[in-house]
Design a protein around this motif. Sequence first.
Motif, PDB file in Angstrom:
ATOM      1  N   ASN A 103       0.846  -1.186   0.000  1.00 48.74           N
ATOM      2  CA  ASN A 103       0.000   0.000   0.000  1.00 48.74           C
ATOM      3  C   ASN A 103       0.882   1.236   0.000  1.00 48.74           C
ATOM      4  O   ASN A 103       1.821   1.344   0.802  1.00 48.74           O
ATOM      5  CB  ASN A 103      -0.910   0.028   1.235  1.00 48.74           C
ATOM      6  N   GLU A 104       0.581   2.161  -0.903  1.00 48.80           N
ATOM      7  CA  GLU A 104       1.249   3.451  -0.917  1.00 48.80           C
ATOM      8  C   GLU A 104       0.359   4.420  -0.138  1.00 48.80           C
ATOM      9  O   GLU A 104      -0.756   4.728  -0.555  1.00 48.80           O
ATOM     10  CB  GLU A 104       1.495   3.911  -2.342  1.00 48.80           C
ATOM     11  N   ILE A 105       0.854   4.867   1.003  1.00 55.92           N
ATOM     12  CA  ILE A 105       0.052   5.598   1.979  1.00 55.92           C
ATOM     13  C   ILE A 105       0.536   7.043   2.043  1.00 55.92           C
ATOM     14  O   ILE A 105       1.740   7.316   1.964  1.00 55.92           O
ATOM     15  CB  ILE A 105       0.168   4.943   3.368  1.00 55.92           C
ATOM     16  N   GLY A 106      -0.388   7.959   2.184  1.00 60.23           N
ATOM     17  CA  GLY A 106      -0.017   9.357   2.320  1.00 60.23           C
ATOM     18  C   GLY A 106      -1.230  10.243   2.501  1.00 60.23           C
ATOM     19  O   GLY A 106      -2.377   9.776   2.538  1.00 60.23           O
ATOM     20  N   LEU A 107      -0.972  11.538   2.604  1.00 62.63           N
ATOM     21  CA  LEU A 107      -2.028  12.532   2.789  1.00 62.63           C
ATOM     22  C   LEU A 107      -2.624  12.912   1.440  1.00 62.63           C
ATOM     23  O   LEU A 107      -1.902  13.268   0.507  1.00 62.63           O
ATOM     24  CB  LEU A 107      -1.474  13.778   3.462  1.00 62.63           C
ATOM     25  N   ALA A 108      -3.949  12.850   1.339  1.00 60.33           N
ATOM     26  CA  ALA A 108      -4.594  13.361   0.134  1.00 60.33           C
ATOM     27  C   ALA A 108      -4.463  14.871   0.062  1.00 60.33           C
ATOM     28  O   ALA A 108      -4.288  15.450  -1.014  1.00 60.33           O
ATOM     29  CB  ALA A 108      -6.063  12.943   0.104  1.00 60.33           C
TER      30      ALA A 108
END
Length: 789
Positions: A387-392
Amino acid sequence: MSFKSRRAQRLGGASLLLLGAAATSAFAQDSAQDKSSTEIPAVTVTAPSPIVRRAVVPSRNPGRGARTARVRSREQTAEATPAAQAPAAPQQGVLPIVTNQFATVTVVPNEEIRREGGGQLGDLLFSKPGITGSSFAPGASSRPIIRGLDVNRVGILENGTNAGGASDLGEDHFVPIDPLATNQVEVVRGPAALRYGSTSIGGVVSATNNRIPDAMPSCAPSFQSYGLPTKAPLASAATSPCVTAETRTAFSSVDRGIESGVLLDTGGGNFAFHADAYGRTTSDYYIPSYPYLTDQSRPVNGRQPNSATRSDGASIGGSYFFQGGYIGASITQNDSLYHIPGIDGADHNTRIDAHQTKINVKGEYRPDAAAIDTIRFWAGATDYRHNEIGLADPADLNTDGIRQTFTNKEQEIRTEVQLMPFNARFAEVTTALGFQVGHQELSAPSPDNPGTLFNGLWDPNNSTRVAGYAFNEFKFTETTRAQIAGRIEHVELHGTTPDFPADYLPDGTPQAPIARNPSFTPKSGSIGLLQDLPGGMVGSITAQYVERAPKAAELFSRGGHDATATFDIGNPNLTIETAKSVELGVRKATGPFRFEATVYYTHFDNFIYRRLTGVMCDDDFASCGAPDGELNQAVYSQRNANFRGGEFQSQLDVGAFQGGIWGIENQFDFVRATFSDGTNVPRIPPMRVGGGVFWRDDNWLMRINLLHAFAQNDVAAIAETPTAGYNLLKAEVSYKTKLRPNPFGAREMLVGLVGNNLLNENIRNSVSYTKDEVLLPGIGVRAFANFKF
């Protein structure tokens, strides 16, 4: 001719003069210096060819009369050789040169891996001649690049099967092989592509370990009959259990990193078992100066923002040995959580949470038959997800979540049959036949993109590959050998073409997603000659014709790839890529002067590459062209291209000093890649030259080395900037010894210190998409300790 081309010629000529002078000096020393002072390692390679030449010894079974029993070569049974017959261990730091293969092979042995460290194969191989790493996220995601070729043209193997993962689908994806759990790495150019498939057209990086034992633990020499070196009945072997253990630990100052691993091997009766576990963690690493060339307004505080990493893994495996063979299996779990540096990565706190479960099986059987020498097989299955996770929204911490998911379910089986050599009058001929089949299922959904669940980088797709290949080696004399090899494979892909808006098609009509089932039948062949030369040298020449089918990502991509900050657009009309190559090499592995020199030329028809257009996008086609877009538009395209280059490395033992040997070493490599119209192929490594001084004895190794990379100004016309050169200074000291019996039970120790980037230079990697935003680590010291029990 450009200034850089003239400079390359001058440097190349200077290198040849240096080589000649050093060779003359070295040959003179051969008569004056005791050759026993230079211990040459017995280089073991398993990846280049399916043909393994074996020693022949009289059979131990008197009922077989004049028949002989075939045994493994010394290289393949180093651990299974009785102690009384084992060769003396080479001193640390001796340059390993492979002379019995038809193309260049770079070997990184176990002790060098322990000294060099590195969290990824690309980091480990970064400074090797002709090789570098992508270093998209240093220490976390760095894939090897060979002669300017990467991803879909470089195969990565672990114990003979595909490493799996998704590192060929994006430069930000990690390679699920950790050097901490690896015993040896081989980088093979040339005909290896025919053994492993057209996706290895640029070469193969093969990592090996003992997760599937092919011999009993070396602490019990009486177990040797289980490890295949003889055909003695099993009943004649001892069955006492044996246990060995090894610990690998290191600390690094530049990223406050800690790594540790434990390996266990045991055996008894007909069985051998292996288990290992490892882990590493680093914080944001120190950098020499401000990293962002395009934006000077962001706080940094001396570290590369968003570059911390954490990874761990474990494996368990075992083998059963029987008369003439063995079969074994292992299961491995790799987990990694790492951050993506760069402006976009730091703003969105982008990180990748990756998990891989892998099952491998392999075996070998040597039947007592007149026609068949050996039957070998490998099988592997991998289940990978990250999963590539980050802030939208960087301004809203509540928008943190999954921005993209990659999954890869992959299976592979490869079988090889090596036939007995036969006398064809003009030569002794040895043939090996192979069969390979693989299946892969990919998906990359993203909740940020509109539409269905799978409206991400591509819809779910799958591919199937079936191939057959043959290697023939001809031994004309003891000094002249040749090889002819061929491969044919059939590739079927099933996926959905991208949906193109009207502006992207010649007729101005938008294209809706359409299911496509393209198939390709690549055919490849090679011929090589290996010739012993005066002075202990060996010369080789190899010619290859290799076809490569497009891969699913090249055909079906159609959306934003968050971590690489690109908007990828596939091309469903791509055709087979063809490479025609010639390589010439001269190598010398014995005596006080050891070297290898290689030159090559490759012409590509329909070279497939990811072309940056200069257009910026957000998450869909409608956004492309917007002035505030965050993603670089990248379109898969085809053009004819030419790659040419060369590599040289050498090591000269100058003389005795303080009970050891001191000497000098140097290296040089360059690759020039242009399209047929003379424009530059994007993201090509720079020319590099280096050298240093070393001292070693039976226990100590001391070395200091400087590698200079020239500025890379041969860049693509659109969306690629020049890269400044750098000087990479490294120094190391290590101590290896066997220990007396002690309460801790350790029998061997290797400890040392390594200093990296001691000049604290700004180092940017010209092949990285984020080179203008990511500096490689600054000055640092790594302390390591390795104990065997």
